[in-house]
Scaffold this motif. Structure first.
Motif, PDB file in Angstrom:
ATOM      1  N   ARG A  63       4.903  43.640   6.819  1.00  0.00           N
ATOM      2  CA  ARG A  63       4.253  43.712   5.138  1.00  0.00           C
ATOM      3  C   ARG A  63       3.869  42.823   5.032  1.00  0.00           C
ATOM      4  N   TYR A  64       3.851  42.101   5.186  1.00  0.00           N
ATOM      5  CA  TYR A  64       3.447  40.318   4.633  1.00  0.00           C
ATOM      6  C   TYR A  64       2.145  40.165   5.125  1.00  0.00           C
ATOM      7  N   SER A  65       1.226  39.997   4.909  1.00  0.00           N
ATOM      8  CA  SER A  65      -0.358  40.154   5.140  1.00  0.00           C
ATOM      9  C   SER A  65      -0.555  37.952   4.099  1.00  0.00           C
ATOM     10  N   SER A  66      -0.035  37.248   3.378  1.00  0.00           N
ATOM     11  CA  SER A  66      -0.257  35.880   3.532  1.00  0.00           C
ATOM     12  C   SER A  66       1.013  35.279   3.497  1.00  0.00           C
ATOM     13  N   VAL A  67       0.949  33.767   3.749  1.00  0.00           N
ATOM     14  CA  VAL A  67       2.232  32.793   3.575  1.00  0.00           C
ATOM     15  C   VAL A  67       2.063  31.633   3.124  1.00  0.00           C
ATOM     16  N   ASP A 115       1.899  36.457  -4.097  1.00  0.00           N
ATOM     17  CA  ASP A 115       1.959  37.050  -4.631  1.00  0.00           C
ATOM     18  C   ASP A 115       2.643  38.412  -4.388  1.00  0.00           C
ATOM     19  N   GLN A 116       2.502  39.723  -4.389  1.00  0.00           N
ATOM     20  CA  GLN A 116       3.854  40.410  -3.111  1.00  0.00           C
ATOM     21  C   GLN A 116       3.936  41.278  -2.301  1.00  0.00           C
ATOM     22  N   ASP A 117       2.805  40.433  -1.234  1.00  0.00           N
ATOM     23  CA  ASP A 117       2.449  40.909  -0.038  1.00  0.00           C
ATOM     24  C   ASP A 117       2.824  39.482   0.069  1.00  0.00           C
ATOM     25  N   THR A 118       3.428  38.204  -0.425  1.00  0.00           N
ATOM     26  CA  THR A 118       3.555  37.257   0.596  1.00  0.00           C
ATOM     27  C   THR A 118       4.991  36.987   0.758  1.00  0.00           C
ATOM     28  N   LEU A 119       4.690  36.265   2.169  1.00  0.00           N
ATOM     29  CA  LEU A 119       6.351  34.982   2.430  1.00  0.00           C
ATOM     30  C   LEU A 119       6.153  34.361   1.313  1.00  0.00           C
ATOM     31  N   VAL A 120       7.561  33.668   1.267  1.00  0.00           N
ATOM     32  CA  VAL A 120       7.707  32.176   0.471  1.00  0.00           C
ATOM     33  C   VAL A 120       8.561  31.697   1.406  1.00  0.00           C
ATOM     34  N   LEU A 121       7.785  30.423   1.590  1.00  0.00           N
ATOM     35  CA  LEU A 121       8.821  29.728   2.550  1.00  0.00           C
ATOM     36  C   LEU A 121       9.192  28.207   2.220  1.00  0.00           C
ATOM     37  N   ARG A 122      10.634  28.085   1.553  1.00  0.00           N
ATOM     38  CA  ARG A 122      10.239  27.415   1.235  1.00  0.00           C
ATOM     39  C   ARG A 122      12.108  26.156   2.207  1.00  0.00           C
ATOM     40  N   ALA A 169      13.108  32.008   3.856  1.00  0.00           N
ATOM     41  CA  ALA A 169      11.885  32.868   3.568  1.00  0.00           C
ATOM     42  C   ALA A 169      12.439  33.884   2.794  1.00  0.00           C
ATOM     43  N   ILE A 170      11.516  33.957   1.695  1.00  0.00           N
ATOM     44  CA  ILE A 170      11.652  34.916   0.234  1.00  0.00           C
ATOM     45  C   ILE A 170      10.980  36.113   0.522  1.00  0.00           C
ATOM     46  N   ASP A 171      11.117  37.176   0.382  1.00  0.00           N
ATOM     47  CA  ASP A 171      10.123  38.011  -0.147  1.00  0.00           C
ATOM     48  C   ASP A 171       9.520  37.312  -1.339  1.00  0.00           C
ATOM     49  N   GLY A 172       7.990  37.544  -1.937  1.00  0.00           N
ATOM     50  CA  GLY A 172       7.235  37.414  -3.002  1.00  0.00           C
ATOM     51  C   GLY A 172       7.415  38.476  -3.813  1.00  0.00           C
ATOM     52  N   ARG A 173       7.777  39.890  -3.401  1.00  0.00           N
ATOM     53  CA  ARG A 173       7.512  41.455  -4.366  1.00  0.00           C
ATOM     54  C   ARG A 173       9.156  40.839  -4.718  1.00  0.00           C
ATOM     55  N   THR A 174       9.559  40.639  -4.221  1.00  0.00           N
ATOM     56  CA  THR A 174      11.718  41.350  -4.447  1.00  0.00           C
ATOM     57  C   THR A 174      12.125  39.756  -5.078  1.00  0.00           C
ATOM     58  N   SER A 175      11.153  38.360  -4.223  1.00  0.00           N
ATOM     59  CA  SER A 175      12.212  37.220  -4.764  1.00  0.00           C
ATOM     60  C   SER A 175      13.551  37.057  -3.744  1.00  0.00           C
TER      61      SER A 175
END
Length: 218
Positions: A63-67, A115-122, A169-175
């Motif tokens: 479901r993620y197209s970007s990171v 963005d909503q399709d982004t997987l955020v890595l902190r 790892a955090i979902d960019g849509r739901t945080s």
């Protein structure tokens, strides 16, 4: 695969995880960077290294197209020493971000803004440990105790280097978090307690973390 083969594989995994337990970050070494450690379970990374990990049951990487790789922080805030300088610590966080971006770019688009399709890595470097080779000396948290273990009459004995990371790892849509990983890595040995730690000493561990991030599977 036959039932017997599945059984042997399962037993092998249990034995492997049992042997790796002492090589993972222990609960009393958690830094507090992550909001929740209670669901972490021992497993192994793509490269076979022992890690503590939690993955949301519904995680679907398709479901993620970007990171987005947020620059790692030092947590708790470090107190640099003569052996481990602030410059080296800053180089470590910068290099880990670059290594993660380099590896993950082969799997999905790397972006600077989520963005909503982004997987955020902190992530956070939670400790760096220098201990006399072969000795069971251990002082790691907080990161201010960088060379505490090495101060016990190390003399010319080689020093083992270890570095600890906590990643979310955090979902960019739901945080909301969808995965958490806590692990440690081993760098090159330092000659003695007068040898300054350099980024190059820890690059093998940082590169391996980045490669494992690319090969991550729920």
């Amino acid at each position: 695969m036959t039932f017997n083969a599945f059984t042997v594989l399962g037993l092998s995994s249990v034995l492997l995880l049992s042997a790796c337990a002492s090589k993972t970050t222990q609960p009393d070494q958690y830094s507090g960077f992550l909001a929740d450690y209670s669901q972490l379970q021992p497993t192994v990374s793509a490269s076979g290294s022992p890690v503590m990990r939690w993955v949301a049951p519904d995680l679907d990487l398709n479901r993620y197209s970007s990171v987005m790789v947020v620059r790692p922080v030092l947590y708790p805030a470090p107190v640099p020493t003569a052996q481990v300088s602030q410059k080296t610590l800053d180089e470590i966080t910068g290099y880990l971000q670059q290594a993660m971006q380099r590896e993950l770019s082969g799997r999905m688009r790397v972006v600077a803004q989520a963005d909503q399709d982004t997987l955020v890595l902190r992530s956070a470097i939670s400790a760096v440990s220098l201990s006399p080779e072969g000795l069971k000396v251990y002082e790691v948290v907080p990161i201010a105790l960088l060379a505490a273990a090495a101060s016990t009459a190390a003399g010319t004995r080689d020093l083992d280097t270890e570095i600890f990371v906590e990643l979310e790892a955090i979902d960019g849509r739901t945080s909301k978090p969808v995965a958490r990983v806590v692990r440690k890595g081993h760098g090159l040995n330092l000659e003695n307690d007068s040898t300054q730690l350099k980024l190059a000493d820890l690059k093998p561990a940082l590169d391996q973390w980045a490669k494992d991030a690319r090969a991550f599977k729920p």
